[in-house]
Motif scaffolding. Sequence first.
Motif, PDB file in Angstrom:
ATOM      1  N   ALA A   1       0.881  -1.047   0.087  1.00 31.06           N
ATOM      2  CA  ALA A   1       0.130   0.056   0.026  1.00 31.06           C
ATOM      3  C   ALA A   1       0.768   1.252   0.229  1.00 31.06           C
ATOM      4  O   ALA A   1       2.069   1.150   0.428  1.00 31.06           O
ATOM      5  CB  ALA A   1      -0.849   0.080   1.282  1.00 31.06           C
ATOM      6  N   PRO A   2       0.496   2.287  -0.440  1.00 32.78           N
ATOM      7  CA  PRO A   2       1.411   3.513  -0.705  1.00 32.78           C
ATOM      8  C   PRO A   2       1.896   4.015   0.647  1.00 32.78           C
ATOM      9  O   PRO A   2       3.042   4.608   0.807  1.00 32.78           O
ATOM     10  CB  PRO A   2       0.173   4.566  -1.162  1.00 32.78           C
ATOM     11  CG  PRO A   2      -0.715   3.978  -1.813  1.00 32.78           C
ATOM     12  CD  PRO A   2      -0.857   2.669  -1.014  1.00 32.78           C
ATOM     13  N   ASP A   3       0.924   3.820   1.890  1.00 29.52           N
ATOM     14  CA  ASP A   3       1.705   4.283   3.178  1.00 29.52           C
ATOM     15  C   ASP A   3       2.326   3.143   4.007  1.00 29.52           C
ATOM     16  O   ASP A   3       2.665   3.190   5.373  1.00 29.52           O
ATOM     17  CB  ASP A   3       0.427   4.841   4.069  1.00 29.52           C
ATOM     18  CG  ASP A   3      -0.395   3.478   4.125  1.00 29.52           C
ATOM     19  OD1 ASP A   3      -0.702   2.826   3.498  1.00 29.52           O
ATOM     20  OD2 ASP A   3      -1.661   3.788   5.251  1.00 29.52           O
ATOM     21  N   ASP A   4       2.657   1.806   3.327  1.00 28.52           N
ATOM     22  CA  ASP A   4       3.282   0.804   3.954  1.00 28.52           C
ATOM     23  C   ASP A   4       4.823   1.118   3.968  1.00 28.52           C
ATOM     24  O   ASP A   4       5.379   1.475   3.051  1.00 28.52           O
ATOM     25  CB  ASP A   4       3.189  -0.176   3.294  1.00 28.52           C
ATOM     26  CG  ASP A   4       3.493  -1.706   3.794  1.00 28.52           C
ATOM     27  OD1 ASP A   4       4.587  -1.904   4.572  1.00 28.52           O
ATOM     28  OD2 ASP A   4       3.052  -2.735   3.738  1.00 28.52           O
ATOM     29  N   PRO A   5       5.355   1.168   5.308  1.00 26.45           N
ATOM     30  CA  PRO A   5       6.876   1.627   5.449  1.00 26.45           C
ATOM     31  C   PRO A   5       7.680   0.569   4.569  1.00 26.45           C
ATOM     32  O   PRO A   5       8.731   0.903   3.922  1.00 26.45           O
ATOM     33  CB  PRO A   5       7.118   1.349   6.788  1.00 26.45           C
ATOM     34  CG  PRO A   5       6.038   0.690   7.462  1.00 26.45           C
ATOM     35  CD  PRO A   5       4.800   1.045   6.593  1.00 26.45           C
ATOM     36  N   HIS A   6       7.100  -0.696   4.426  1.00 27.92           N
ATOM     37  CA  HIS A   6       8.073  -1.606   3.578  1.00 27.92           C
ATOM     38  C   HIS A   6       7.816  -1.168   1.876  1.00 27.92           C
ATOM     39  O   HIS A   6       8.558  -1.767   0.947  1.00 27.92           O
ATOM     40  CB  HIS A   6       7.424  -3.138   3.625  1.00 27.92           C
ATOM     41  CG  HIS A   6       7.625  -3.596   5.011  1.00 27.92           C
ATOM     42  ND1 HIS A   6       6.432  -3.554   5.897  1.00 27.92           N
ATOM     43  CD2 HIS A   6       8.651  -4.173   5.457  1.00 27.92           C
ATOM     44  CE1 HIS A   6       7.226  -4.258   6.971  1.00 27.92           C
ATOM     45  NE2 HIS A   6       8.356  -4.706   6.651  1.00 27.92           N
ATOM     46  N   ALA A   7       7.058  -0.237   1.517  1.00 21.42           N
ATOM     47  CA  ALA A   7       6.866   0.475   0.189  1.00 21.42           C
ATOM     48  C   ALA A   7       8.461   0.825  -0.347  1.00 21.42           C
ATOM     49  O   ALA A   7       8.624   0.643  -1.590  1.00 21.42           O
ATOM     50  CB  ALA A   7       6.097   1.179  -0.045  1.00 21.42           C
ATOM     51  N   LEU A   8       9.307   1.027   0.635  1.00 21.75           N
ATOM     52  CA  LEU A   8      10.702   1.389   0.279  1.00 21.75           C
ATOM     53  C   LEU A   8      11.730   0.419  -0.082  1.00 21.75           C
ATOM     54  O   LEU A   8      12.747   0.527  -0.349  1.00 21.75           O
ATOM     55  CB  LEU A   8      11.043   2.514   1.454  1.00 21.75           C
ATOM     56  CG  LEU A   8      10.537   3.670   1.477  1.00 21.75           C
ATOM     57  CD1 LEU A   8      11.117   4.333   2.557  1.00 21.75           C
ATOM     58  CD2 LEU A   8      10.144   4.527   0.177  1.00 21.75           C
ATOM     59  N   LEU A   9      11.116  -0.838   0.013  1.00 17.05           N
ATOM     60  CA  LEU A   9      12.095  -2.005  -0.436  1.00 17.05           C
ATOM     61  C   LEU A   9      12.511  -1.684  -1.415  1.00 17.05           C
ATOM     62  O   LEU A   9      11.784  -1.588  -2.543  1.00 17.05           O
ATOM     63  CB  LEU A   9      11.490  -3.353   0.123  1.00 17.05           C
ATOM     64  CG  LEU A   9      11.342  -3.553   1.452  1.00 17.05           C
ATOM     65  CD1 LEU A   9      10.379  -4.850   1.504  1.00 17.05           C
ATOM     66  CD2 LEU A   9      12.716  -4.020   2.251  1.00 17.05           C
ATOM     67  N   PRO A  10      13.878  -2.322  -1.810  1.00 16.70           N
ATOM     68  CA  PRO A  10      14.439  -2.492  -3.309  1.00 16.70           C
ATOM     69  C   PRO A  10      13.677  -3.438  -4.082  1.00 16.70           C
ATOM     70  O   PRO A  10      14.521  -4.417  -4.731  1.00 16.70           O
ATOM     71  CB  PRO A  10      15.879  -2.431  -3.128  1.00 16.70           C
ATOM     72  CG  PRO A  10      15.905  -3.209  -1.830  1.00 16.70           C
ATOM     73  CD  PRO A  10      14.917  -2.893  -1.174  1.00 16.70           C
ATOM     74  N   LEU A  11      12.299  -3.541  -4.316  1.00 19.74           N
ATOM     75  CA  LEU A  11      11.900  -4.428  -5.103  1.00 19.74           C
ATOM     76  C   LEU A  11      10.694  -3.637  -5.967  1.00 19.74           C
ATOM     77  O   LEU A  11      10.303  -2.750  -5.588  1.00 19.74           O
ATOM     78  CB  LEU A  11      10.830  -5.517  -4.198  1.00 19.74           C
ATOM     79  CG  LEU A  11      11.597  -6.393  -3.197  1.00 19.74           C
ATOM     80  CD1 LEU A  11      10.572  -7.110  -2.206  1.00 19.74           C
ATOM     81  CD2 LEU A  11      12.477  -7.273  -3.820  1.00 19.74           C
ATOM     82  N   GLU A  12      10.809  -4.439  -7.162  1.00 23.90           N
ATOM     83  CA  GLU A  12       9.765  -3.876  -8.195  1.00 23.90           C
ATOM     84  C   GLU A  12       8.131  -4.356  -7.705  1.00 23.90           C
ATOM     85  O   GLU A  12       8.159  -5.432  -7.219  1.00 23.90           O
ATOM     86  CB  GLU A  12      10.333  -4.393  -9.433  1.00 23.90           C
ATOM     87  CG  GLU A  12      11.618  -4.230 -10.057  1.00 23.90           C
ATOM     88  CD  GLU A  12      11.447  -2.554 -10.564  1.00 23.90           C
ATOM     89  OE1 GLU A  12      10.587  -2.020 -10.896  1.00 23.90           O
ATOM     90  OE2 GLU A  12      12.695  -1.886 -10.640  1.00 23.90           O
ATOM     91  N   ARG A  13       7.597  -3.512  -8.036  1.00 21.98           N
ATOM     92  CA  ARG A  13       5.908  -3.820  -7.871  1.00 21.98           C
ATOM     93  C   ARG A  13       5.535  -5.143  -8.558  1.00 21.98           C
ATOM     94  O   ARG A  13       5.808  -4.932  -9.796  1.00 21.98           O
ATOM     95  CB  ARG A  13       5.086  -2.840  -8.088  1.00 21.98           C
ATOM     96  CG  ARG A  13       3.642  -2.976  -7.507  1.00 21.98           C
ATOM     97  CD  ARG A  13       2.768  -1.612  -7.584  1.00 21.98           C
ATOM     98  NE  ARG A  13       1.433  -1.832  -7.308  1.00 21.98           N
ATOM     99  CZ  ARG A  13       1.164  -1.571  -5.955  1.00 21.98           C
ATOM    100  NH1 ARG A  13       1.980  -1.491  -5.215  1.00 21.98           N
ATOM    101  NH2 ARG A  13      -0.044  -2.006  -5.837  1.00 21.98           N
TER     102      ARG A  13
END
Length: 335
Positions: free
Chosen positions: A44-56
């Motif tokens: 989700a946009p507000d998930d802190p894990h969104a910054l992981l170096p992974l492609e969506r």
Amino acid sequence: MSDAPPNLPGAPTHETVRIGPFEVVDEIGRGGQSRVYRARFLPAPDDPHALLPLERGEPAVVKVMHAPVAQAPTDAEAFSKEADLLVMLDHPGLVRAHARGMHDGKVWIALEYVEGEHLGNVLYAFRQNELRMRPEIAAVVIADLAEALAAAHALVDPRGRPLGLVHRDVSPHNVMIDIDGRVRLFDFGTAVLSLQDPGDLQVVGTPGYLSPEQARGEPPGQVMDVYGVGVMFYELLAGRRAFEVENLPDDAILATHARAERPRWPSKVPIPDEFKDVCDLLLTPEAMDRPPDAGSVFHLVAPLVDDFQAGRQALSVMVTDLVRSNRDRPPPLYV
């Protein structure tokens, strides 16, 4: 213990299940401590894990502990140790950890997704078809495995002091060959840092792959892992198991390994002497007479390989065919 493929998958997940920033695709296994899922990175946009170096949408493997932390704090600490170790390790032959977190009070760990086949499945397919891997290809598998394991054995603390990591379960079910023909070692859940905790005498590991000293409950050392590599080298070269311990009770399995008898080479299978000599050295009953670590194993096995790239290409063709033809596994996410 049956002679069946070790990674029978679960049924696909029909409803959307989220674990942290991952959306579950299907369940691919479960063990004593955890359930294992294939998932995709869809934070989700507000998930802190969104910054992981992974492609969506990138695939991952997510392991979720069975019991909530409040019910099993010691198990949760041990379960998280694998992620801690993998964060410290950096080698293309080791499956990496992406992240960890909590889900419904349970610890989860997200690992790199590797499309390929367990070495256990490759060996099973060979046995079922009465085939044997060519010695030069077997040497590529073992050299790549030894190189990856050497990175783990060489782990140091922030001050550069060796930690003496011992995997303790170097066996075919913890080794994968990916679709590019590269060997990948995983599952560090039973690993110990022997120079920090030399008193851990618990007997862990896979029947058929225990070193003699491991079966006797002696303190862990990296030569235990060297022995496990040797057992796999024997199986690849000989086309049969080194130790037939299937269906034996636990005490008989331990007694078989503790006797420290070298497996005999089949008389009708043509195996070059230099390959057998290296394998016999890895399977030396006395731990002090074996190569001390996986780096030493690599330097013994690498000279047996004429062309690493050609060997990996052959493994790639073999594994890709197994991935596509195995009806008992879920559809590949990459292939």
